[in-house]
Structure formats: structure tokens, C-alpha cells
Design a protein around this motif. Structure first.
Motif, PDB file in Angstrom:
ATOM      1  N   TYR A  92       0.824  -1.214   0.000  1.00 18.56           N
ATOM      2  CA  TYR A  92       0.000   0.000   0.000  1.00 18.56           C
ATOM      3  C   TYR A  92       0.859   1.265   0.000  1.00 18.56           C
ATOM      4  O   TYR A  92       0.526   2.251  -0.654  1.00 18.56           O
ATOM      5  N   LEU A  93       1.972   1.233   0.740  1.00 17.29           N
ATOM      6  CA  LEU A  93       2.848   2.408   0.782  1.00 17.29           C
ATOM      7  C   LEU A  93       3.467   2.691  -0.581  1.00 17.29           C
ATOM      8  O   LEU A  93       3.553   3.846  -1.009  1.00 17.29           O
ATOM      9  N   ASN A  94       3.906   1.636  -1.266  1.00 15.98           N
ATOM     10  CA  ASN A  94       4.491   1.815  -2.604  1.00 15.98           C
ATOM     11  C   ASN A  94       3.466   2.355  -3.588  1.00 15.98           C
ATOM     12  O   ASN A  94       3.779   3.203  -4.426  1.00 15.98           O
ATOM     13  N   GLU A  95       2.223   1.891  -3.472  1.00 11.91           N
ATOM     14  CA  GLU A  95       1.153   2.412  -4.331  1.00 11.91           C
ATOM     15  C   GLU A  95       0.854   3.862  -3.979  1.00 11.91           C
ATOM     16  O   GLU A  95       0.669   4.704  -4.865  1.00 11.91           O
ATOM     17  N   ALA A  96       0.819   4.153  -2.683  1.00 13.24           N
ATOM     18  CA  ALA A  96       0.515   5.516  -2.221  1.00 13.24           C
ATOM     19  C   ALA A  96       1.567   6.504  -2.696  1.00 13.24           C
ATOM     20  O   ALA A  96       1.255   7.650  -3.041  1.00 13.24           O
ATOM     21  N   LEU A  97       2.815   6.048  -2.739  1.00 13.36           N
ATOM     22  CA  LEU A  97       3.920   6.921  -3.150  1.00 13.36           C
ATOM     23  C   LEU A  97       3.745   7.426  -4.576  1.00 13.36           C
ATOM     24  O   LEU A  97       4.061   8.577  -4.884  1.00 13.36           O
ATOM     25  N   LYS A  98       3.193   6.584  -5.448  1.00 13.66           N
ATOM     26  CA  LYS A  98       2.987   6.959  -6.853  1.00 13.66           C
ATOM     27  C   LYS A  98       2.052   8.155  -6.989  1.00 13.66           C
ATOM     28  O   LYS A  98       2.174   8.953  -7.913  1.00 13.66           O
ATOM     29  N   TYR A  99       1.100   8.265  -6.054  1.00  9.61           N
ATOM     30  CA  TYR A  99       0.079   9.313  -6.145  1.00  9.61           C
ATOM     31  C   TYR A  99       0.355  10.497  -5.203  1.00  9.61           C
ATOM     32  O   TYR A  99      -0.492  11.373  -5.060  1.00  9.61           O
ATOM     33  N   SER A 100       1.527  10.490  -4.584  1.00 11.61           N
ATOM     34  CA  SER A 100       1.826  11.537  -3.590  1.00 11.61           C
ATOM     35  C   SER A 100       3.033  12.388  -3.946  1.00 11.61           C
ATOM     36  O   SER A 100       3.522  13.152  -3.113  1.00 11.61           O
TER      37      SER A 100
END
Length: 224
Positions: free
Chosen positions: A194-202
Motif C-alpha cells: 500500500y505504501l508503494n502504491e501511495a507513493l505513486k500518487y503523492s
């Protein structure tokens, strides 16, 4: 006499419209300094300009200051600002934003009592909300409470569904919250996913540095 009254009324209306436009423009420029340039110190210096007293009430300026204090994470200034604003008269819109900020702050500190107070105030303010924006604000406030304070894993499916409907930073924040829920369960694989996915959008936001820090050390999720 009648024509004079009409002329004065028109002038007042035009002046009010001008002030409204100027306030909106000023807030937009201040937000750029605070959120895009990420320069809370300059933002606070700009708020000390006495000319702003002609545009904003004292309470409104204090409310604007609070946003910088929260980014600086200065607990004393934040608590002092809360104490001041609790005694000040804010517009309904400002009260909604103020209690949203208050809820987020105390929820991240897992202060159940003060978080609940802010949530209840939002529920009163947004009772029978008709606009989609107001409904979304209240919905998000409840999610913040459930994730940060109640640590309620039953909202996991709701957040997963929400993340599929969102884009940009909103999606990133929802994915970050999913990482927190997974962290409560001790599921490190899901946390990092989830953190790696969140990083893409942040990218380019304050969340980017937070997520990078949490990826290096998952226990940091407890601090955010």
C-alpha cells in the motif's frame, strides 16, 4: 434622493464583490506559499502584514496561522491557537475546516476524547448536509476517526473500494490509511504494498516524504 440611495447601494455591492475577490486571490497566493512552495515560515511572515487586517477578521487570520503551525508540527503554537480559536467567532465554513484540522491533529495523537469532540462538532455543523462536498468532508472525518483512533479494521473494504474510485493525492492518502490498518494487523507485506502504491500518487506533496520514511521503517506509521 431615491437615485442617490440606488447609487450608494450599487457602490456597496461592487465594493463587497471586490473585497470577496481580493480575499479569494489572497488566500490562493498564501496557499501557494504554504502548500506548493512548502514555506510555512514565509507564509507566517506574510500573515503579519497589517494590511491583511483590512481584508480578514482577527479570527480568520488566526485560523490561517494554524495551518502553518500544523505543518511545522509545533505543539505549543498549535495548542495555543486551538485555545484562541475556541473562543473566537468563525464563519461556518471556517468552523468546518477548523474542526477538520483539529480532528486530524488529535486523531494522529490518538487523543480519543478531543478527536471525538471535533468529530461531533462536524456532525452538528454538517447535519443534513446537501452538497456533495459537505457529505465528503463528514465521510472523511469519520474515516479518520475509525482509522487513527478506533483502529477499526472493518473500514478496510470501504477504503479499498474508495481507492479504486479516486485519483491523485486523495487516492494516495486512502492507500496510506490502508497501510496503517495493515500495520495494526502486523501484515508487513500489505503495508509495503500500500505504501508503494501511495507513493505513486503523492509525488510533490508533504505525504511523499512521510511515505518514503515509512517505507524505510514501517514503525514510523505510528507517528503519522
Amino acid at each position: 434622493m431615491y437615485k442617490l440611495v440606488i447609487a450608494i447601494t450599487i457602490l456597496i455591492v461592487v465594493f463587497i464583490m471586490f473585497l470577496f475577490k481580493l480575499r479569494k486571490q489572497t488566500i490562493s497566493e498564501l496557499n501557494k506559499v504554504l502548500l506548493i512552495d512548502n514555506n510555512p515560515k514565509l507564509y507566517l511572515e506574510l500573515l503579519n502584514n497589517k494590511r491583511l487586517n483590512l481584508l480578514f477578521e482577527k479570527a480568520s487570520i488566526e485560523h490561517l496561522r494554524l495551518k502553518a503551525y500544523l505543518i511545522l508540527n509545533d505543539e505549543k503554537l498549535i495548542e495555543d491557537s486551538f485555545d484562541k480559536l475556541d473562543q473566537m467567532k468563525l464563519s461556518k465554513g471556517e468552523r468546518v475546516e477548523y474542526n477538520t484540522l483539529k480532528l486530524s491533529y488529535y486523531a494522529k495523537k490518538v487523543n480519543a476524547e478531543k478527536s471525538k469532540e471535533a468529530l461531533e462538532e462536524l456532525e452538528i455543523l454538517l447535519d443534513n448536509a446537501r452538497t456533495e462536498e459537505s457529505k465528503e468532508i463528514l465521510k472523511d472525518a469519520k474515516i479518520i476517526y475509525e482509522v487513527y483512533v478506533a483502529k477499526n479494521n472493518t473500514v478496510h473494504k470501504e477504503l479499498q473500494k474508495l481507492s479504486k474510485e479516486q485519483n491523485g493525492l486523495k487516492k494516495g492518502i486512502t492507500l496510506f490509511r490502508l497501510a496503517k490498518l495493515s500495520n495494526y494487523q502486523g501484515n508487513n507485506d500489505s503495508v509495503n504494498k500500500y505504501l508503494n502504491e501511495a507513493l505513486k500518487y503523492s509525488k510533490g506533496s508533504t505525504y511523499e516524504l512521510i511515505i518514503e520514511e515509512c517505507l524505510k521503517d514501517n514503525s514510523k506509521l505510528n507517528e503519522y
